[in-house]
Write an enzyme that holds these catalytic residues in place. Structure first.
Site, PDB file in Angstrom:
ATOM      1  N   SER A  74      71.118  28.468  51.107  1.00  0.00           N
ATOM      2  CA  SER A  74      71.540  28.118  52.455  1.00  0.00           C
ATOM      3  C   SER A  74      71.291  26.661  52.844  1.00  0.00           C
ATOM      4  CB  SER A  74      70.844  29.079  53.414  1.00  0.00           C
ATOM      5  OG  SER A  74      71.342  28.925  54.694  1.00  0.00           O
ATOM      6  N   ASP A 298      76.256  30.408  57.513  1.00  0.00           N
ATOM      7  CA  ASP A 298      75.833  31.482  58.414  1.00  0.00           C
ATOM      8  C   ASP A 298      75.155  30.946  59.676  1.00  0.00           C
ATOM      9  OD1 ASP A 298      73.430  30.793  57.280  1.00  0.00           O
ATOM     10  OD2 ASP A 298      73.010  32.768  56.413  1.00  0.00           O
ATOM     11  N   ASN A 392      68.080  27.840  65.759  1.00  0.00           N
ATOM     12  CA  ASN A 392      68.706  27.072  64.677  1.00  0.00           C
ATOM     13  C   ASN A 392      70.180  27.417  64.449  1.00  0.00           C
ATOM     14  OD1 ASN A 392      68.705  29.477  63.198  1.00  0.00           O
ATOM     15  ND2 ASN A 392      66.856  28.971  62.054  1.00  0.00           N
ATOM     16  N   ALA A 522      54.063  29.479  58.969  1.00  0.00           N
ATOM     17  CA  ALA A 522      54.539  29.123  57.630  1.00  0.00           C
ATOM     18  C   ALA A 522      56.017  29.445  57.529  1.00  0.00           C
ATOM     19  CB  ALA A 522      53.763  29.912  56.586  1.00  0.00           C
ATOM     20  N   THR A 525      61.166  30.094  53.961  1.00  0.00           N
ATOM     21  CA  THR A 525      62.235  29.626  53.069  1.00  0.00           C
ATOM     22  C   THR A 525      61.910  28.288  52.411  1.00  0.00           C
ATOM     23  OG1 THR A 525      63.364  28.456  54.857  1.00  0.00           O
ATOM     24  CG2 THR A 525      64.058  30.723  54.456  1.00  0.00           C
ATOM     25  N   ARG A 530      55.982  25.043  59.821  1.00  0.00           N
ATOM     26  CA  ARG A 530      56.787  24.486  60.910  1.00  0.00           C
ATOM     27  C   ARG A 530      55.941  24.445  62.174  1.00  0.00           C
ATOM     28  NH1 ARG A 530      61.676  24.425  58.529  1.00  0.00           N
ATOM     29  NH2 ARG A 530      62.420  26.272  57.444  1.00  0.00           N
TER      30      ARG A 530
HETATM   31  C1  G16 Z   1      66.984  31.713  56.995  1.00  0.00           C
HETATM   32  C2  G16 Z   1      66.928  32.951  57.842  1.00  0.00           C
HETATM   33  C3  G16 Z   1      66.851  32.572  59.303  1.00  0.00           C
HETATM   34  C4  G16 Z   1      65.640  31.653  59.523  1.00  0.00           C
HETATM   35  C5  G16 Z   1      65.705  30.469  58.578  1.00  0.00           C
HETATM   36  C6  G16 Z   1      64.450  29.620  58.631  1.00  0.00           C
HETATM   37  O1  G16 Z   1      68.137  30.990  57.325  1.00  0.00           O
HETATM   38  O2  G16 Z   1      68.063  33.739  57.588  1.00  0.00           O
HETATM   39  O3  G16 Z   1      66.748  33.747  60.050  1.00  0.00           O
HETATM   40  O4  G16 Z   1      65.606  31.213  60.834  1.00  0.00           O
HETATM   41  O5  G16 Z   1      65.847  30.913  57.249  1.00  0.00           O
HETATM   42  O6  G16 Z   1      63.343  30.427  58.305  1.00  0.00           O
HETATM   43  P1  G16 Z   1      61.908  29.848  58.052  1.00  0.00           P
HETATM   44  O7  G16 Z   1      61.506  29.153  59.309  1.00  0.00           O
HETATM   45  O8  G16 Z   1      61.059  31.037  57.748  1.00  0.00           O
HETATM   46  O9  G16 Z   1      62.011  28.873  56.916  1.00  0.00           O
HETATM   47  P2  G16 Z   1      69.054  30.319  56.234  1.00  0.00           P
HETATM   48  O10 G16 Z   1      70.234  29.846  56.995  1.00  0.00           O
HETATM   49  O11 G16 Z   1      68.247  29.220  55.608  1.00  0.00           O
HETATM   50  O12 G16 Z   1      69.337  31.446  55.287  1.00  0.00           O
END
Ligand code: G16
Length: 565
Positions: A74, A298, A392, A522, A525, A530
């Protein structure tokens, strides 16, 4: 749990196939995070193989229903990749199965067969001879092809049937999963093809726009990702630009999918939202509408400039408020207000001003969940109409069976009611019911703005002035071990449990600022934590976040000293 002693069917070849996709010996533990497994692509081969095992197992557990597997990272840089499982109705893998995914991914290669058989006994309870079905797609990352090979090797070893759809956006794979599993239902979700997805969205758009013409044009920054290909294909199904009902001029920028190194580089929804700035290639004239997708299309963020080059951003909170307000309005016009309950679902990242606007002005219920669409989707599905968006730009609007029934059986008593019902019906058609979808969300925003235009004021500027955001900032701080940052359960990730004592220090800091709010968590992804903060002025929020960053860095330094002594 006591082990049953039935024979586990399938999987005889797993041990041999696993050797071709061996788990790196010194890798850190893998975890099924916010959106599946996500990391440097070099580490993903063995993980993706185990996801193949689990997808086949999940399909058999669900009487052979088709499971989706998406290979994407993503918004992450091109060197990363990821893999996630999609359940039969297009929503994310049931959360109780995430631990199985994590367990298999961390199993040493030589023990995979035993681990699989143990898991099969645990989840099946008795012998299972169902045929397993899996569909696959990937984004434009160069590592995707090799990972599909790891996945299909596992599926073949598991005797599962699969279709590899090649390069698609994440929401299209979710659409296909649901379309496949509902093909024999009384209301199938749609044709089982990429083309079927475009046709469904375009048909809904045409119905919603039959009395309207969009104002001006729209430019879409596609983050140099798969969304560019999808959007170009989709536009062929849309009315001609000069068509009086629904014709719209859409320009595509940052659509270079031939060069993977530019994916998400200075472009895309995450770049725009995090930095509160325009992407590369931006040359918008005042009040021209622009939006950015992310790498797998997405998420979506809108923006424009005001005279004097002032940048204005409309993020997921703004899309949620716009959608909730518009839908609330047409539900009322359609005479369904007492039959359909609407709620909005957000996360702690939602700007406090948006929550206040929804509760106090729109008078709608707001729920707050942990980060991750899997959480928001689940809560939104409890309402007749559940509008869910992360700040986001990730989100959608869900319509329950009751809402669909009420809309279908309503008998319009006036032309205005007929128009409201037709528009509502069209929204249920083109809004993706499975997951956040940049393309479908873009149509939603465009339909609403077209319905609200016409009084001389730019519709996007009017949208921006509905409420004033509290000044806010989002920081990404790299730490030695992001897993040492855990949050207190049931606080929607707004309170830290560990590192010990850090939440107390954070509370003391926040108390010094007017209307201050700040939390640390934390990322699921990325390898980072953060930090989100709000305060009464930009100066205060910058100062607050700087102090929090220093606090985290001091904690890291103290940890290092403690570990080395
Ligand atoms: C994914 C999730 C989202 C989330 C984002 C960031 O998005 O599908 O729901 O808001 O990661 O998550 P985190 O803050 O845990 O890194 P994407 O678009 O990267 O698949």
């Amino acid at each position: 749990m006591s082990e049953s002693h039935f024979t586990v069917q399938y999987g005889d070849d797993i041990a041999g196939a696993a050797k071709q996709h061996a788990r790196p010996e010194k890798s850190k533990p893998f975890a099924y995070g916010t959106a599946g497994f996500r990391m440097n692509a070099d580490l993903l081969d063995s993980v993706t193989f185990t996801v193949g095992i689990l997808a086949a197992l999940r399909s058999r557990k669900l009487q052979g229903k088709t499971i989706g597997v998406m290979i994407t990272a993503s918004h992450n840089p091109a060197r990363d990749n990821g893999v996630k499982i999609v359940d039969p109705y297009g929503d994310m893998l049931e959360q109780s199965w995430e631990k199985h995914a994590t367990e298999l991914a961390n199993t040493p290669t030589g023990e995979i067969k035993q681990a699989y058989e143990r898991l099969a006994r645990e989840v099946f309870k008795s012998e299972n001879r169902e045929e397993a079905h899996v569909i696959i797609a990937r984004d434009t990352r160069p590592s995707g092809k090799g990972l599909v090979k790891a996945l299909t090797d596992a599926l073949e070893a598991m005797g599962a049937k699969y279709i590899d759809y090649g390069v698609l956006t994440t929401p299209i794979l979710h659409y296909l999963t649901r379309a496949t599993n509902t093909q024999n239902d009384s209301h199938p979700y749609g044709e089982i093809s990429e083309e079927g997805y475009y046709k469904k969205l375009a048909a809904g758009w045409k119905t919603a726009m039959q009395y309207k013409k969009p104002e001006g044009s729209l430019t879409v920054d596609c983050a140099n990702g798969v969304g560019a290909d999808a959007l170009k294909k989709f536009l062929k199904y849309m009315p001609a630009e000069d068509d009086e009902s629904g014709g719209i001029k859409i320009n595509v920028v940052n659509g270079r999918t031939d060069d993977p190194s530019v994916l998400n580089e200075k472009a895309g929804a995450d770049y725009v939202k995090t930095g509160q700035r325009a992407p590369e290639s931006f040359d918008g004239k005042p009040f021209e509408r622009w939006c950015s997708y992310d790498g797998d299309a997405d998420r979506i963020i809108y923006y424009f400039t005001e005279t004097g080059n002032v940048f204005r951003m409309l993020d997921g909170d703004r899309i949620a408020t716009l959608a909730a307000s518009f839908i609330g309005n047409i539900v009322e016009k359609a005479g369904l207000a007492d039959k359909i309950q609407i709620a909005v679902v957000q996360t702690a990242y939602a700007n406090g001003a948006s929550t206040k606007y929804i509760e106090e002005r729109l008078k709608l219920k707001v729920e707050c969940t942990p980060t991750g669409v899997k959480h928001l989707h689940h809560v939104a599905s409890r309402y007749d109409i559940g509008v869910y968006f992360e700040a986001n730009g990730h989100g959608t609007v869900l319509f329950s069976q009751n809402a669909l029934r009420q809309i279908r059986k309503a008998d319009p008593q006036s032309p205005a009611q007929l128009e409201a019902l037709t528009t509502l019906q069209a929204l249920t058609e083109f809004i993706n019911q499975t997951v956040g979808d940049a393309l479908s969300d873009m149509l939603l925003v465009e339909v609403i703005l077209a319905h609200q235009s016409g009084d001389g004021e730019h519709s996007i500027a009017k949208w921006f002035t509905t409420y004033t955001d509290l000044p806010n900032r989002l920081l990404r701080v790299e730490v030695a071990d992001k897993n040492s940052f855990t949050t207190v359960p049931d606080t929607a990730e707004r309170k830290l449990q560990t590192p010990e004592g850090m939440q107390g220090k954070l509370d003391e800091l926040v108390a010094k600022y007017t209307s201050g709010r700040c939390f640390v968590r934390a990322s699921g992804t990325e390898n980072a934590v953060r930090v989100y903060g709000e305060a009464a002025s930009k100066h205060e929020v910058d100062n607050l976040l700087q102090s929090v960053e220093v606090m985290i860095e001091r904690g890291e330094a103290a940890n290092k000293v403690a570990q080395s002594s």
